[in-house]
Motif scaffolding. Sequence first.
Motif: not given
Length: 282
Positions: A244-249, A258-270
């Motif tokens: 988490v410390e690597r991407i928190q910023k 969970t919100q971070m994971e959902e955002t990352i998945v959406k970015l991967c889909e885009a």
Amino acid sequence: MKNTPKNIAIEKLFPFEGHPFKVQDNEEMNALIESIQEQGILSPLIVRPKENTEDEYEIVSGHRRFRAAVKAGIKEVPALIVPLDRDAAAIAVVDSNLHREHIFPSEKAFAYKLKAEALRHQGKRSDLTSGQLGPKLTVEKISENDSATQVKRYIRLTKLIPHILDMVDEGRIAFTPAVELSYLQPKEQAMLLSEMEYSDCTPNLSQAQRLKALSIQGLFTKEQLSAIMSEEKANQKERVKIPVERIQKYFPKDYTTTQMEETIVKLCEAYHRKRLRDRDSR
């Protein structure tokens, strides 16, 4: 109720005792502060007179607006004064917040517990805070969206120690296993927390149920706990782990994992859609 709002000094207002919803200093709060600084408070707070005091009030609705007003340096806020007793006010506090788009499991848990206790005091029902889930109840519902059984399952979460409850809010422990873990004694939960931190894993439903059974039977030990938690889950899938410390910023401070994971998945889909468009345009 007085139909006309009254301007009340900030120092005369107090948050509702036992308010179950979190008032967070996040981007939404910053936006609310800016709005209040520019336009003032457009929607009055709802307050009730505090018992055994003069000219002091407890907030029933508007805790976020109150917090923003304090941070914005506002000296007075408009409020509607409603003569509610403690139990009626507790019910109003819960009902005025349950419609929010994002509610943490812990917030719903303590909100349902607060409302259940208020209804019990009013003599309307006494079964929601009992330990057993019991059969389907036909008396009035405490929630428009959750059944009486589900309400009691949420209330069980209030038995979790804070650190484990935080893990539920963060999505690291699913709701159903969390309900089973709530039957562990606080000392057993502390042992579980240490084991989870050591092994970097959380119990699935089967593991949580077995831990609950051991606790009820008085057979819960550190050795039994370690044996269960060290099992390789049959349905465990390979995972990509990012500290988490690597991407928190890159995320708002109040974002859960969970919100971070959902955002990352959406970015991967885009990104995937862009690759397909680039390929088709060649």
